[in-house]
Structure formats: C-alpha cells, structure tokens
Design an enzyme around this catalytic site. Structure first.
Site, PDB file in Angstrom:
ATOM      1  N   GLU A  99       3.036  36.622  -7.607  1.00 29.89           N
ATOM      2  CA  GLU A  99       3.700  37.196  -6.740  1.00 29.89           C
ATOM      3  C   GLU A  99       5.360  37.135  -7.168  1.00 29.89           C
ATOM      4  O   GLU A  99       6.009  36.098  -7.753  1.00 29.89           O
ATOM      5  CB  GLU A  99       3.648  36.399  -5.338  1.00 29.89           C
ATOM      6  CG  GLU A  99       2.203  36.942  -4.796  1.00 29.89           C
ATOM      7  CD  GLU A  99       2.026  36.402  -3.535  1.00 29.89           C
ATOM      8  OE1 GLU A  99       1.026  36.892  -2.579  1.00 29.89           O
ATOM      9  OE2 GLU A  99       2.662  35.582  -2.947  1.00 29.89           O
ATOM     10  N   ASN A 301      10.082  27.432   5.633  1.00 31.41           N
ATOM     11  CA  ASN A 301       9.144  28.495   6.018  1.00 31.41           C
ATOM     12  C   ASN A 301       7.894  27.724   5.904  1.00 31.41           C
ATOM     13  O   ASN A 301       7.270  27.137   4.989  1.00 31.41           O
ATOM     14  CB  ASN A 301       9.287  29.488   4.751  1.00 31.41           C
ATOM     15  CG  ASN A 301      10.682  30.088   4.564  1.00 31.41           C
ATOM     16  OD1 ASN A 301      11.204  30.568   5.483  1.00 31.41           O
ATOM     17  ND2 ASN A 301      11.163  29.793   3.382  1.00 31.41           N
ATOM     18  N   CYS A 344      10.830  31.458   0.468  1.00 36.34           N
ATOM     19  CA  CYS A 344      10.837  30.417  -0.344  1.00 36.34           C
ATOM     20  C   CYS A 344       9.700  29.485   0.009  1.00 36.34           C
ATOM     21  O   CYS A 344       9.728  28.966   1.321  1.00 36.34           O
ATOM     22  CB  CYS A 344      12.394  29.825  -0.272  1.00 36.34           C
ATOM     23  SG  CYS A 344      12.519  28.345  -1.423  1.00 36.34           S
TER      24      CYS A 344
END
EC number: 2.1.1.192
Length: 352
Positions: A99, A301, A344
């Site tokens: 990704e 995150n 992140c």
C-alpha cells in the site's frame, strides 16, 4: 547477452542499466542511441508497455517484447478519505500487494511509499508488523509507487508531487540497496528529477545502516520512529531494541550528524500507561540533546488488537511544554486517512 537466454523466462528490462541497454542494441546491429531512447521511455516517461514507445519502430518494439518484460505495478484499488487522503492497494507482478498513500495539504502533496511486502521488524503497535516480511521491493516497484501518486496528485489536486516519505510498509534500511537505487532514479534528471532534500527515509533505528547512509553521503532527510527514550519501555513496544539499544542508536545518529550536519526528526507517539509520564518526557528531552533535532508528536492510529490507546491530551501537552521549555522544536501532528486505514501504522493490506 544482457538478457536471459531461456525464451520463456524474459528478463525485466528495468533491471538493466542504460549502458547495458546500449550494448544490447549494438549487439543486435542497432545504434547505442536506441538504448538511450528506451531507457528514457522506461524511467522519465514511465512506460508500462513497449507499445507506448511511439518513436521506436514496430520491429524494434517486437524485438523488445520477444526478449524482455516490464514488470510494472498496478493500482488494484484506490480509496479516498474524507480529508482528501488517497490510499492505493498496489498489485505487484507476482500478485503480492503493498500500500502507498497520497497525503494532500494546502501547500504540498506527499507520497508515503512502501519498501517491503510486510516488515522485517516487530513493532507491537504497527499493523504492518503483523504481516511479517514476505520480500523486499525492488527499485522499480518503489519508483512506480511514486509515479502513480504523482499522476494522482496532478489529476486530483492539479499539482505535481512535492515530497516523498519512506513511511509505508517495511523498514527501508532493511532493504537498503534497493531503496537507495530507487532514490537515485527518483532524483536523477533521467528519472523524476526530484530534489533529494524532499525525500525522507523513516527508520525504526538500525544503527549500522544509519552509519552507512551517512558514509554514502545521502542527501535525503532522516526520521527515526523513537516512541521512547528509555530502553525498558522501547524494548517492550519495539522488541528489536534489545538488539539495537538506544545507546547504539544514539551513537549512529551522532555519526550521521557529524557527516551530514542534517537535523534529525524523531517520530513519537504518547500511549496511555506506556510512555505518558514525566519520567518518559524527561528521558526524551535528554535524548534530544545529543544531536540537533525536531520532534513530531503523532496522534495514535489504533489497530485491531486494542493493546495500545492514545494517551490523554494532558500527557501530550506535558511533552510539548517540556520539549519547548528546553528549546527543542516540536510539532503535534494530526493523522490523515484514518477512516480508510491509511494513517501511520495502519497499512496492513486490508483493502487487498
């Protein structure tokens, strides 16, 4: 010959240097200039097919098809966040997926690119680390991610890509040679012609390779995912710290600065009940005294396991105040692309 002699195993043409391409064409009875033309198509024009090479004869294009392939990446799926961030699920020639992310702001667009399928390291808070490393990306797979994001930046934001960060999947310094070959192509006038000062390599801290980066006189910027300046805490959340402790990292960073005079960026997340005390903040201040640096305090995150939680805002403010009072530049960074798992530490091929 400069390609595989077995007809059913064609060589990826981008593995050849410009000089090798020139010699190949001379050996085929053509001019060396033809190799230069093809090289330009492969890199500065990022051709995905020999048929794209319109200033080369059909016969020559067929000869290239008979001997070579172009193992380009393909954006298999693109997701757009409510904040404008774009995440690409990139299919490689062997069907593996990585990704990459486009992060837009008012003044710039940044490409966050991957360097490995999975990751060599074992950071407990990172989704990519759960995948384990399957293989390193080669230089053209890294280069292609940048080209794809540059195209998206021009299409959706009407401006070229301005910055690149190696903060996607993988530990870039564990794929050193391929990452640096990609950087060479990205910065070359025969490639994308970007300034190396617009490229940041982010590492979890591999001392030997940080020193090599300095010895090789790399002009890029260096960021370190630090997250704790106390060995007992850092080893808990980043187990490889037991092999590469903070003392070794500090020595490598001092060496980096002595060779490059380039300021280091420390990436730092504050977690509840892990590194949210004054003792932790004081340890970071002490670590920051060794070399000129700045600190990015990053919003956490979450990943699926739920073992880590963002610390209270008071803890982040305490860090910021203590750093600023000690003359250390600090930025509190808001995450982008959280709603599509593009932030992140969240890249885990969920969209694949």
């Amino acid at each position: 010959m400069y390609f595989c002699g077995v007809k059913d195993r064609k060589k990826d043409i981008r593995a050849l240097t410009k000089e090798q391409l020139q010699k190949f064409f001379v050996a085929e009875g053509d001019k060396s200039f033809r190799g230069t033309q093809v090289y330009e198509w492969l890199w500065s024009k990022a051709a995905h097919s020999f048929d794209d090479m319109t200033n080369i004869s059909k016969e020559t294009r067929q000869m290239l098809k008979d001997n070579f392939v172009i193992n380009h990446i393909r954006v298999d799926r693109m997701q757009r966040s409510s904040d404008g961030t774009i995440k690409n699920a990139v299919k490689l020639h062997d069907a593996l997926t990585v990704e990459s992310v486009l992060i837009p702001t008012k003044s710039r667009t940044t490409a966050c690119v991957s360097s490995q399928v999975g990751c060599s390291l074992d950071c407990q808070f990172c989704a990519t680390a759960k995948l384990k490393r399957m293989r390193n990306l080669n230089p053209d797979e890294i280069y292609d991610q940048v080209v794809a994001i540059d195209n998206e930046s021009r299409l959706y934001f009407d401006r070229p890509l301005s910055n690149i960060v190696f903060m996607g999947m993988g530990e870039p310094l564990m794929n050193y040679n391929n990452v640096m070959k990609a950087v060479e192509k990205i910065t070359s006038p025969e490639g994308l012609g970007m300034s190396p000062k617009r490229i940041t390599i982010s590492t979890s801290g591999v001392p030997k390779m940080i020193k090599k980066l300095a010895d090789d006189e790399a002009k890029i910027k260096l960021a370190v995912s630090l997250h704790s300046a106390r060995n007992e805490v850092r080893t808990q959340i980043m187990p490889f710290n037991e092999t590469f402790p903070l003392e070794d990292l500090r020595e490598a960073l001092e060496y980096w600065y002595s060779k490059t005079t380039s300021r280091i960026t420390y990436e730092y997340i504050v977690w509840k009940d892990i590194n949210d005390t004054r003792e932790d903040a004081q340890a970071l201040v002490r670590f920051c005294k060794y070399v000129p640096c700045k600190v990015n305090l990053i919003e956490y995150n979450p990943i699926d396991d739920g073992n880590f939680q963002q610390a209270a805002i008071e803890a982040t403010n305490m860090y910021q105040d203590m750093l600023e009072r000690n003359g250390i530049t600090v930025t509190v960074r808001r995450s982008r692309g959280k709603d599509i798992d593009a932030a992140c530490g969240q890249l885990a091929n969920k969209s694949a």
